[in-house]
Design a protein around this motif. Sequence first.
Motif, PDB file in Angstrom:
ATOM      1  N   TYR A 116      16.488  -4.846  -1.878  1.00  0.00           N
ATOM      2  CA  TYR A 116      15.188  -5.325  -1.458  1.00  0.00           C
ATOM      3  C   TYR A 116      15.332  -6.255  -0.262  1.00  0.00           C
ATOM      4  CZ  TYR A 116      13.737  -3.883  -6.161  1.00  0.00           C
ATOM      5  OH  TYR A 116      13.480  -3.175  -7.306  1.00  0.00           O
ATOM      6  N   CYS A 117      14.444  -6.115   0.687  1.00  0.00           N
ATOM      7  CA  CYS A 117      14.381  -7.101   1.748  1.00  0.00           C
ATOM      8  C   CYS A 117      13.322  -8.139   1.396  1.00  0.00           C
ATOM      9  CB  CYS A 117      14.091  -6.468   3.113  1.00  0.00           C
ATOM     10  SG  CYS A 117      12.484  -5.681   3.285  1.00  0.00           S
ATOM     11  N   GLY A 176       9.896  -6.381  -0.178  1.00  0.00           N
ATOM     12  CA  GLY A 176       9.714  -4.963   0.045  1.00  0.00           C
ATOM     13  C   GLY A 176       9.782  -4.189  -1.251  1.00  0.00           C
ATOM     14  N   GLN A 177       9.610  -2.879  -1.152  1.00  0.00           N
ATOM     15  CA  GLN A 177       9.576  -2.032  -2.333  1.00  0.00           C
ATOM     16  C   GLN A 177      10.955  -1.662  -2.859  1.00  0.00           C
ATOM     17  OE1 GLN A 177       8.274  -1.491   0.688  1.00  0.00           O
ATOM     18  NE2 GLN A 177       6.310  -0.396   0.606  1.00  0.00           N
ATOM     19  N   GLN A 219       3.715  -6.540   5.291  1.00  0.00           N
ATOM     20  CA  GLN A 219       4.382  -5.545   4.471  1.00  0.00           C
ATOM     21  C   GLN A 219       5.813  -5.371   4.943  1.00  0.00           C
ATOM     22  OE1 GLN A 219       1.862  -2.027   4.784  1.00  0.00           O
ATOM     23  NE2 GLN A 219       0.972  -2.475   2.779  1.00  0.00           N
ATOM     24  N   LEU A 220       6.722  -5.242   3.997  1.00  0.00           N
ATOM     25  CA  LEU A 220       8.121  -4.987   4.279  1.00  0.00           C
ATOM     26  C   LEU A 220       8.486  -3.628   3.699  1.00  0.00           C
ATOM     27  CD1 LEU A 220       9.650  -8.454   3.297  1.00  0.00           C
ATOM     28  CD2 LEU A 220       8.893  -7.703   5.553  1.00  0.00           C
ATOM     29  N   VAL A 221       9.093  -2.778   4.516  1.00  0.00           N
ATOM     30  CA  VAL A 221       9.466  -1.438   4.089  1.00  0.00           C
ATOM     31  C   VAL A 221      10.946  -1.233   4.357  1.00  0.00           C
ATOM     32  CG1 VAL A 221       9.075   1.028   4.342  1.00  0.00           C
ATOM     33  CG2 VAL A 221       7.161  -0.561   4.534  1.00  0.00           C
ATOM     34  N   GLU A 222      11.702  -0.992   3.291  1.00  0.00           N
ATOM     35  CA  GLU A 222      13.129  -0.733   3.415  1.00  0.00           C
ATOM     36  C   GLU A 222      13.388   0.755   3.575  1.00  0.00           C
ATOM     37  OE1 GLU A 222      12.703  -3.945   0.101  1.00  0.00           O
ATOM     38  OE2 GLU A 222      11.716  -2.084   0.712  1.00  0.00           O
ATOM     39  N   CYS A 278      14.857  -2.860   7.353  1.00  0.00           N
ATOM     40  CA  CYS A 278      13.640  -3.414   6.783  1.00  0.00           C
ATOM     41  C   CYS A 278      12.694  -3.733   7.922  1.00  0.00           C
ATOM     42  CB  CYS A 278      13.948  -4.671   5.969  1.00  0.00           C
ATOM     43  SG  CYS A 278      12.484  -5.545   5.361  1.00  0.00           S
TER      44      CYS A 278
END
Length: 120
Positions: free
Chosen positions: A94-95, A111-112, A3-6, A22
């Motif tokens: 976005y990452c 990411g989101q 999971q990628l979270v910015e 990120c």
Amino acid sequence: QVQLVESGGGLVRPGGSLTLSCVASGSASDIRAMGWYRQAPEKQREWVASAPYGSSPNYADSVKGRFTISRDNAKNTMYLQMNSLKPEDTAVYYCAADRPTGWGSVVTIWGQGTQVTVSS
């Protein structure tokens, strides 16, 4: 799963600065290249910057000299330092991270997104 979270987006005046982060979680040890993309309303997603593993970063002409991409592999975190921001930089950022598939190619994880608004 990865999971990628910015984070780090927000409202900034023209000429200001923001730093995006990120964080990759899960099975992130095999991530290769990472990068940043952005998408303005009713526009296609465009590439902003990339950080190939063990290589020098690359930048789109529109942000070259103003943005800096970096990676902290110990923290599984990628950053985008944005300086001299312009209204045209307004977009959802976005990452992305590339992972090997095991059969000779890669898959890109997204990411989101985090909103960056540059306005006076």
